[in-house]
Design a protein around this motif. Sequence first.
Motif, PDB file in Angstrom:
ATOM      1  N   GLY A   5      74.729 -61.279  10.590  1.00  0.00           N
ATOM      2  CA  GLY A   5      75.701 -60.345  10.785  1.00  0.00           C
ATOM      3  C   GLY A   5      77.018 -60.440  11.338  1.00  0.00           C
ATOM      4  N   LEU A  50      69.653 -58.090   8.650  1.00  0.00           N
ATOM      5  CA  LEU A  50      71.256 -57.884   8.662  1.00  0.00           C
ATOM      6  C   LEU A  50      71.297 -56.825   9.959  1.00  0.00           C
ATOM      7  N   LEU A  86      73.967 -54.135  11.096  1.00  0.00           N
ATOM      8  CA  LEU A  86      75.229 -53.456  10.706  1.00  0.00           C
ATOM      9  C   LEU A  86      75.410 -52.586  11.783  1.00  0.00           C
ATOM     10  N   ALA A 122      76.338 -55.830   3.642  1.00  0.00           N
ATOM     11  CA  ALA A 122      75.136 -56.004   3.148  1.00  0.00           C
ATOM     12  C   ALA A 122      75.006 -56.868   1.813  1.00  0.00           C
ATOM     13  N   THR A 150      73.021 -60.305   1.699  1.00  0.00           N
ATOM     14  CA  THR A 150      71.881 -60.340   0.987  1.00  0.00           C
ATOM     15  C   THR A 150      71.825 -61.509  -0.008  1.00  0.00           C
ATOM     16  N   VAL A 186      68.528 -61.017   2.530  1.00  0.00           N
ATOM     17  CA  VAL A 186      68.239 -60.188   3.583  1.00  0.00           C
ATOM     18  C   VAL A 186      66.996 -59.257   3.135  1.00  0.00           C
ATOM     19  N   VAL A 215      67.386 -53.984   7.547  1.00  0.00           N
ATOM     20  CA  VAL A 215      68.720 -53.622   8.191  1.00  0.00           C
ATOM     21  C   VAL A 215      68.387 -53.203   9.268  1.00  0.00           C
ATOM     22  N   ILE A 254      73.165 -47.205   2.478  1.00  0.00           N
ATOM     23  CA  ILE A 254      72.417 -48.303   2.501  1.00  0.00           C
ATOM     24  C   ILE A 254      71.183 -48.416   1.608  1.00  0.00           C
ATOM     25  N   ILE A 271      66.044 -49.817   6.055  1.00  0.00           N
ATOM     26  CA  ILE A 271      66.283 -49.865   7.538  1.00  0.00           C
ATOM     27  C   ILE A 271      65.127 -50.008   8.363  1.00  0.00           C
TER      28      ILE A 271
END
Length: 409
Positions: free
Chosen positions: A217, A332, A334, A346, A350, A355, A358, A375, A383
């Motif tokens: 990140g 990742l 964010l 992202a 990726t 990735v 998230v 996302i 996520i």
Amino acid sequence: MLEGLLPQILVGLALVLLVIGVVAARRRRPSGRRGATRMKDLEAMERAGRTAVETPTRAERDKGEEEGEAREQEGEEGEEEGEAREEEGEAREQEAGPLPETAEAAAPPRPSLRDRLVKSRRFFAARLSEAFGGGVDEDTWEDLEAALIQADVGVETSTKIVARLQVAAKERGVSDAAELKGLLAEELIALFDSVELGRDRALAFAPEPPTVWLVVGVNGTGKTTTIGKLASDLSHRGKGVALAAADTFRAAADEQLQVWARRSSAQLVRHQPGADPGAVAFDAFRFARARGLDVLLIDTAGRLHTKTPLMDELSKIRRVVEKEGSVTEALLVLDATAGQNGLAQARKFTQAAGVTGVVLTKLDGSAKGGIALAIESELGLPIKLIGVGEGIDDLEPFDPKTFVDALLS
């Protein structure tokens, strides 16, 4: 003849005078000190070649023994009386039952996700109130789409949501604002839980330890803090954890990670500042495997997604680790307040690091939680975790229904 008797007469007179003096001294002695002999008398008697020891009479001894026995009897009666009081007290305690335990100070209740997302909830509430306030018509759908775009859901995703909602409302004959809001909640949850994408939100573990989670990140997203919170959670679940300080570029990055390692009872592997990040990751993997640790978390340098050489370094770290094992998760991190810029990040991460999920941080400080929808809808990335506070326990698994309910309730 008298001259020969004179010395004897004088000695006799001296003895008589001495006896008279002793008798007079005894008569002047206080009654409370009958058992003691004055020092002057003793000295006088020693000078006369005699030592006196005064002993009590038989009557006095009998009287003393009687007084001692009376005192002993009084003491025994006092002990018996004390024991009787103790038994009486125990009987009362048994009748009253056990004393109530002192209640421990109750810990403050943990805020709900709804409480933490107060900014986003108020934002959605205000926009939906404007959209649904005049009944359901063509303007309603336009206002709703504008509200979703303003909440960082994104144009593409917002258009998709409104189109599906129009069809569902027509099929069900929904015209009331409250019913339409409930229908919107259903559509948002369905968007998160799209069956065709087959998203798995649980963090994956390798069949054989150590499991490797690579965390990437940009700077300022809470990447290192997220690693510390993950390590703490794993340690509390009985997992052995190692942290790799592969961010050798940022000043004091390894010291920050060391603080988290201590707080979470994790092992830390680090090199000198400026060392090759790939070498740190490689050594950390071997360290974790040799000691039978369960999970290795690799911290990486924060970098802008537009810097190609730095992004290529992430690919190198992954390749180096995969020479010895495998990277099970590439997470990742964010910042929810970054808005649509998070989507661009992202995409680049990726490509560089592969990735797999998230971690959306700072949701409690953002008024535009709609980025979560963008996302998942536009990138197809699940996520897995959300950060909703600064505490060590403020990292939670992401649950779509709970999230949507918190936004729209």
